[in-house]
Design a protein around this motif. Structure first.
Motif, mmCIF file in Angstrom:
data_model
loop_
_atom_site.group_PDB
_atom_site.id
_atom_site.type_symbol
_atom_site.label_atom_id
_atom_site.label_comp_id
_atom_site.label_asym_id
_atom_site.label_seq_id
_atom_site.Cartn_x
_atom_site.Cartn_y
_atom_site.Cartn_z
ATOM 1 N N THR A 1 41.486 43.399 38.146
ATOM 2 C CA THR A 1 41.525 44.264 36.966
ATOM 3 C C THR A 1 40.468 43.815 35.959
ATOM 4 O O THR A 1 39.784 44.643 35.340
ATOM 5 N N LYS A 2 40.315 42.506 35.799
ATOM 6 C CA LYS A 2 39.252 41.968 34.940
ATOM 7 C C LYS A 2 37.891 42.409 35.449
ATOM 8 O O LYS A 2 36.996 42.762 34.665
ATOM 9 N N VAL B 1 37.315 45.875 34.288
ATOM 10 C CA VAL B 1 36.961 45.921 32.859
ATOM 11 C C VAL B 1 35.489 45.556 32.687
ATOM 12 O O VAL B 1 34.740 46.235 31.967
ATOM 13 N N GLU B 2 35.066 44.489 33.353
ATOM 14 C CA GLU B 2 33.674 44.042 33.232
ATOM 15 C C GLU B 2 32.702 45.069 33.794
ATOM 16 O O GLU B 2 31.565 45.181 33.324
ATOM 17 N N LYS C 1 39.802 50.286 31.199
ATOM 18 C CA LYS C 1 39.940 49.949 29.789
ATOM 19 C C LYS C 1 40.565 48.561 29.654
ATOM 20 O O LYS C 1 41.470 48.210 30.409
ATOM 21 N N PRO C 2 40.109 47.779 28.686
ATOM 22 C CA PRO C 2 40.737 46.463 28.474
ATOM 23 C C PRO C 2 42.147 46.619 27.931
ATOM 24 O O PRO C 2 42.497 47.664 27.372
ATOM 25 N N SER C 3 42.954 45.593 28.111
ATOM 26 C CA SER C 3 44.344 45.608 27.657
ATOM 27 C C SER C 3 44.580 44.472 26.670
ATOM 28 O O SER C 3 43.909 43.429 26.729
ATOM 29 N N GLU D 1 46.416 41.548 29.478
ATOM 30 C CA GLU D 1 45.893 41.794 30.824
ATOM 31 C C GLU D 1 46.870 41.348 31.913
ATOM 32 O O GLU D 1 47.082 42.047 32.892
#
Length: 223
Positions: free
Chosen positions: A127-128, A131-132, A137-139, A142
């Motif tokens: 998931t990271k 985002v990168e 979308k960032p949380s 996370e």
């Protein structure tokens, strides 16, 4: 006694046969049945892995590594503008992996629990990555989001199979295709477009969480 340098081709064949057999029959499957599937003797399975528990552990590592690879590759493809519909067409290819995960959920116990917790930890990583890559979308949390997404996906699949049992439980490819047919469109739409039309509930909840009222247990906030 195990060989110091086991033949990797034979070892991989045994491991892959075990993943498929565990996915179809559960972790009670015998070493003999796995050996038959791999075209080797039961003694050779033990020669390479020492015990069925060690074989199970290596299968866990293989399946988790495959999930990580597929997730990260899908993120890279989407981030670069490529389509991923070809992955939907490869249901039979991913079926043993998904069946194995389901068996781990059903089996429970320390081993199954450890497997799911590792899935959650891996989900934080890919998931990271999303985002990168500018795809996700960032949380604000996370790890919490990754845990929720992993458990909700597994729970949805487990309930779907429980409520609508497959005609042939060994047809892992059919199970995956049925799940894609019923669940993938609403899932992708929800992840893409969201659900609420405004952020009122989130804003109210964020105010509530850090400093909950003393009477929260008896008087929930008005919505």
């Amino acid at each position: 006694m195990r060989s110091a340098q086991p033949d990797p081709t034979t070892r991989e064949r045994i491991r892959d046969a075990a993943v498929l057999r565990f996915a179809r029959d559960g972790f009670g499957a015998s070493v003999r049945s796995i050996a038959t599937d791999a075209g080797v003797s039961p003694a050779l399975v033990i020669h390479h892995f020492g015990s069925k528990d060690e074989l199970h552990a290596e299968c866990d590592e293989r399946v988790l590594a495959e999930i990580r690879a597929v997730k990260n590759e899908s993120i890279d493809e989407l981030a670069s503008g490529q389509g991923i519909l070809h992955r939907f067409a490869a249901a039979d290819e991913y079926a043993p992996m998904l069946g194995y995960v389901l068996r781990s959920v059903q089996d429970g116990g320390p081993v199954g629990r450890s497997f799911i917790e590792q899935m959650v930890e891996d989900a934080v990583g890919y998931t990271k990555h999303g985002v990168e890559a500018g795809l996700v979308k960032p949380s604000r949390d996370e790890a919490g989001r990754a845990r929720y997404l992993t458990l909700s996906a597994l729970g949805t699949l487990m309930l779907e199979i429980t409520l609508n049992p497959p005609t042939d439980p060994a047809d892992l490819g059919g199970i995956v295709r049925d799940f894609m047919t019923t669940s993938y469109f609403p899932m992708i739409e929800l992840y893409t477009q969201g659900f609420f039309t405004n952020r009122r509930m989130l804003d109210e909840y964020m105010l509530y969480v850090p400093d909950p009222p003393e009477n929260a247990a008896t008087e929930p906030p008005v919505t």
